[in-house]
Write a protein that holds these residues in place. Sequence first.
Motif, PDB file in Angstrom:
ATOM      1  N   SER A 181      -6.876  -6.172  -5.529  1.00  0.00           N
ATOM      2  CA  SER A 181      -7.035  -4.737  -5.268  1.00  0.00           C
ATOM      3  C   SER A 181      -6.822  -3.900  -6.528  1.00  0.00           C
ATOM      4  O   SER A 181      -7.315  -2.773  -6.609  1.00  0.00           O
ATOM      5  CB  SER A 181      -6.073  -4.288  -4.165  1.00  0.00           C
ATOM      6  N   ARG A 182      -6.114  -4.446  -7.517  1.00  0.00           N
ATOM      7  CA  ARG A 182      -5.894  -3.709  -8.766  1.00  0.00           C
ATOM      8  C   ARG A 182      -7.197  -3.496  -9.535  1.00  0.00           C
ATOM      9  O   ARG A 182      -7.253  -2.659 -10.452  1.00  0.00           O
ATOM     10  CB  ARG A 182      -4.895  -4.459  -9.644  1.00  0.00           C
ATOM     11  N   TYR A 183      -8.227  -4.236  -9.175  1.00  0.00           N
ATOM     12  CA  TYR A 183      -9.525  -4.105  -9.840  1.00  0.00           C
ATOM     13  C   TYR A 183     -10.544  -3.361  -8.978  1.00  0.00           C
ATOM     14  O   TYR A 183     -11.749  -3.440  -9.247  1.00  0.00           O
ATOM     15  CB  TYR A 183     -10.090  -5.485 -10.190  1.00  0.00           C
TER      16      TYR A 183
END
Length: 241
Positions: A181-183
């Motif tokens: 999710s960080r990307y």
Amino acid sequence: MFYYLLKYVVLGPLLRLTFRPRIEGLEHVPADGAAIVAGNHLSFADHFLMPAILKRRITFLAKAEYFTGPGIKGRLTAAFFRSAGQIPVDRSGKDAGQAAIREGLGVLHKGELLGIYPEGTRSHDGRLYKGKVGVAVMALKAGVPVVPCAMIGTFEAQPPGQVIPNIHPVVIRFGKPLDFSRYAGMENEKAILRAVTDEIMYAILSLSEQEYVDRYAAAVKAEEAVDTAQKAGRFPRMPLS
């Protein structure tokens, strides 16, 4: 309906009896919601063993050749894959790859499990090869976790080209879901896609403990085929007298 008949009545019990797979980490596969299960690919048996042991239905992206084979065997294979809800993937070019991604995203958008082999083809020698970035594209676009999976022993149980499997212990090992999710929103950046794919492949490698080759399997296969052909041309077989 046919999928569950195969899984619980016909094929599933037979596979469990033949291979007696040991399952590790099954709790890492989400009980509901969309997710990708990304695994190594050592044997034709992989297509059947993983669905047989999972509690949920899983849809695989399967190579188009399974749906277009000639003769009775080809028709039976195609009928099986279609009835089991598997999706044919044309691996002949970039546009075909985009079509496969669209099909995979369709499965994920329905909240289902999608199975994929990031290497893009079966390993011909039991080693783990570089992953293609399609798995990363789907994970980031759909915003779903990726569960790494290692098939261990299936290469020895049914190596490429062998129809009747050997009696050999098989382990199916699942790892903790990978969260990317960080990307979010970065699915068009090549460096990010490569980093995500490499992280997935490293997780698979950690589970399988295979030897890793930082090249695409298809390219290595093609080179070895050329080498074999050249050697055959250089040392032609002598006619029998």
